[in-house]
Motif scaffolding. Structure first.
Motif, PDB file in Angstrom:
ATOM      1  N   ASP A   1      18.470  26.481 -60.699  1.00  0.00           N
ATOM      2  CA  ASP A   1      17.348  26.297 -61.615  1.00  0.00           C
ATOM      3  C   ASP A   1      16.106  25.980 -60.778  1.00  0.00           C
ATOM      4  OD1 ASP A   1      19.407  26.437 -63.411  1.00  0.00           O
ATOM      5  OD2 ASP A   1      19.121  24.421 -64.245  1.00  0.00           O
TER       6      ASP A   1
ATOM      7  N   HIS B   1      21.798  27.929 -67.404  1.00  0.00           N
ATOM      8  CA  HIS B   1      21.212  26.957 -66.471  1.00  0.00           C
ATOM      9  C   HIS B   1      22.284  26.023 -65.935  1.00  0.00           C
ATOM     10  CE1 HIS B   1      21.138  24.704 -70.302  1.00  0.00           C
ATOM     11  NE2 HIS B   1      20.538  25.773 -70.771  1.00  0.00           N
TER      12      HIS B   1
ATOM     13  N   ASN C   1      15.767  30.898 -63.542  1.00  0.00           N
ATOM     14  CA  ASN C   1      16.716  31.234 -62.487  1.00  0.00           C
ATOM     15  C   ASN C   1      16.799  32.744 -62.365  1.00  0.00           C
ATOM     16  OD1 ASN C   1      18.444  32.038 -64.517  1.00  0.00           O
ATOM     17  ND2 ASN C   1      19.790  30.267 -64.338  1.00  0.00           N
TER      18      ASN C   1
ATOM     19  N   HIS D   1      16.424  22.732 -73.615  1.00  0.00           N
ATOM     20  CA  HIS D   1      16.376  23.997 -72.883  1.00  0.00           C
ATOM     21  C   HIS D   1      16.244  25.029 -73.998  1.00  0.00           C
ATOM     22  CE1 HIS D   1      19.345  21.354 -70.767  1.00  0.00           C
ATOM     23  NE2 HIS D   1      18.656  21.696 -69.686  1.00  0.00           N
TER      24      HIS D   1
END
Lengths: 417, 174
Positions: free
Chosen positions: A217, A154, A205, A162
């Motif tokens: 993203d 990302h 993504n 994340h």
């Protein structure tokens, strides 16, 4: 007397189990190095807890691949040829140097094979600050003979959540990575110490070159649950579909469904109606597989109210093409102890597998349908003592296997309908 | 005031136990005293093993009242539950042990969460096969966290998934 009866029942059950196991054509694989956790532990008297959670996938040539952690916490891959899924190659270390890798429960390394010899391995790297992580990837463009060093997927590099990534190639060969992300929650105003933002978000993504480069993203949805896996399946139009545990207003942890690659945020279709109101983390994500009519097979865990009683169950349903469930198809799996079920399908053959734990004994069950999910047959496939991973499904055309790793070995069960 | 530290034939022994606990980081540190100093968790430097036998021992011999919060390193909804419990303990004015039991990480990764858990007095980490230990605590518990067990002074248990309600807190601490 009770002990004698118990022993008789146990032996009888073992006989039935062995018969059924033989019928399901077990291929018992050579074990990789038993895995263990990384990081410090307080008590030298005990071995660190094993980190057995692994990923499996078939390559285009029909070989079966596995990615997991070894005893040193290094990420390894190994593979077995299509003709003999018990003949695992020696484990090959692809990430070492002490990088932290989540390999517990639903947060685990994963593999995906695409066109042009592209292979990717992903995992969540827990960061120093609690509840934070980064989605990491290794890529190969030679069918997995060599892999790149790991890199972060990302573009957002904040030390925030994340985690719980999922990865898949769509029918056009585009690589999609999705993950649970808290950048929006971090920005939302707080009410006291609590964020005003409900749950987390799912971001994604895409890469058109097998992970060599990525687009931006993109938010798939707001208000996902914070700690459950995201299920992906191919749709009839070649685009992926995602199913995840959502937090519907005010705190209903049912499931959402959306097309991956469309609008941002995506139009969310509600895929389950347990109406489970709870401010807690179930750690129990759904499974999703395409059906030949354009719909889907789904499994998930939830708790429903029946009067004053809470009915917890892993449930199965057929979803329509838009992701909404067919109410008459919803049913509980025939096992109150079912955990972390997953589903695969090929034509009218549907396989639901799960782990059922009774103290230190765990049983691997398969629930198999030959008529598109209308009727199922329950089959115990194996039983192990002690630590083990959730069962992992893999598919190559009509061939379906379930891979089950424990501290001593990796079992591969070919599913026969 | 019906304080568990001011009545009963074992008041002196309990006071001594409290004094011992205050200076022994490996045992419970009642947070009524330490939380008043607003640094209860700062003193926690060790993580105790929690295996299949620990729960039975705690219920049989552990402190009362007490609260046990089962959590995971990725349970983002868990710190709020500690906030609720900590406030209830502070409001009660009683030194009540509040334990966090990490189910998925050990050692330093478990300790890293201490400052997220308001009022926590002791940290445990699962040592063994997680579902097996979980089933000893509650055979019907499906690994949803926070899973809270409130042990009243009488020994009565309340099991709560998520945050305890005001009535549950009242029943716990009176």
């Amino acid at each position: 007397m009770l002990a004698v009866l118990s022993a008789v029942l146990r032996n009888a059950l073992r006989g039935v189990m062995l018969t059924l196991c033989a019928a399901s054509a077990i291929a018992q694989a050579v074990a990789p190095v038993p895995a263990a956790s990384v990081g410090g532990h307080t008590n030298a008297r005990h071995a660190p807890r094993a980190q057995l959670a692994s990923g499996v996938a078939f390559a285009a040539d029909g070989s079966l691949w596995m990615a997991g952690l070894n005893a040193q916490g290094d990420l390894f891959v190994q593979n077995a040829p299509a003709k003999n899924l018990s003949a695992w190659s020696a484990p090959r270390i692809v990430v070492s140097q002490g990088e932290a890798i989540s390999a517990d429960g639903e947060n685990r390394p994963k593999l995906a094979f695409g066109p042009n010899g592209w292979v990717v391995i992903t995992y969540t790297q827990p960061l120093a600050k609690p509840y934070t992580g980064a989605i990491r990837m290794l890529r190969s463009s030679d069918g997995g003979q060599t892999f790149s060093p790991p890199f972060t997927v990302h573009s957002d590099r904040q030390e925030i959540t994340h985690r719980f990534e999922s990865v898949a190639f769509d029918a056009q060969g585009v690589l999609h990575t999705l993950w649970v992300d808290k950048r929006d929650m971090e920005l939302a105003p707080k009410q006291g110490k609590k964020s005003s933002y409900r749950g987390a978000a799912i971001y994604r993504n895409a890469s058109r070159d097998g992970g060599a480069s990525f687009g931006p993203d993109i938010k798939l949805t707001d208000h996902s649950c914070e700690c459950c896996r995201i299920a992906l399946a191919n749709g009839p139009d070649g685009n992926l579909r995602a199913m995840w545990r959502h937090v519907f207003e005010p705190n209903v942890r049912d499931h959402g469904f959306a097309v991956v690659g469309g609008a941002s945020p995506a139009e969310v279709v509600r895929a389950s109606f347990d109406d489970w109101h709870i401010d807690a983390c179930p750690h129990h994500g759904p499974g999703l597989a395409p059906a030949p009519d354009g719909g889907y097979h789904a499994v998930w865990f939830g708790i429903r109210k029946k009067g004053n009683e809470d009915i917890a169950a892993v449930r199965y349903a057929r979803l329509q093409t838009d992701g909404s469930p067919l109410p008459e198809s919803v049913r509980a799996l025939p096992d109150e102890r079912a955990e972390h079920a997953d589903v695969l399908a090929s034509g009218n053959q549907v396989a639901v597998v799960w782990r059922s734990v009774n103290s230190l004994e765990s049983t691997l069950f398969a629930w198999l349908s030959k008529d598109g999910g209308r009727n199922f047959q329950l089959r115990p496939l194996s039983k192990v003592h002690g630590d083990n991973d959730h069962p992992r499904l893999a598919q190559s055309g009509e061939r379906m296997v379930v891979v089950w790793r424990n501290a001593k070995e990796v079992q591969v069960h070919e599913l026969k309908f | 005031m019906n304080s568990s530290f001011s009545v009963g034939p074992f008041a002196f022994a309990r006071r001594m136990a409290l004094a011992f606990a205050l200076f022994s980081p490996g045992v419970f540190m009642p947070n009524g005293a330490l939380a008043l100093a607003q640094h209860a968790h700062a003193a926690i430097t060790t993580v105790a093993d929690f295996d299949a036998a620990t729960w039975t021992q705690l219920l049989r011999n552990g402190p009362r009242p007490a609260a046990y919060v089962f959590t995971n390193s990725f349970c983002a909804t868990c710190p709020e539950t500690f906030d609720v419990l900590s406030k209830a303990v502070m409001a009660s004015g009683k030194p009540v042990p509040l334990a966090a039991i990490l189910m998925d990480v050990q050692g330093e990764r478990a300790l890293a969460h201490a400052h997220h858990y308001a009022g926590v007095t002791k940290i445990y980490a699962f040592d063994g096969f997680e579902p097996a230990i979980r089933q000893v605590v509650d055979p019907k518990w499906h690994n949803i966290t926070p899973y809270v067990v409130l042990v009243a002074r009488s020994g009565k248990l309340q099991r709560v998934t998520g945050q305890p309600t005001a009535s549950q807190l009242k029943a716990w601490l009176g």
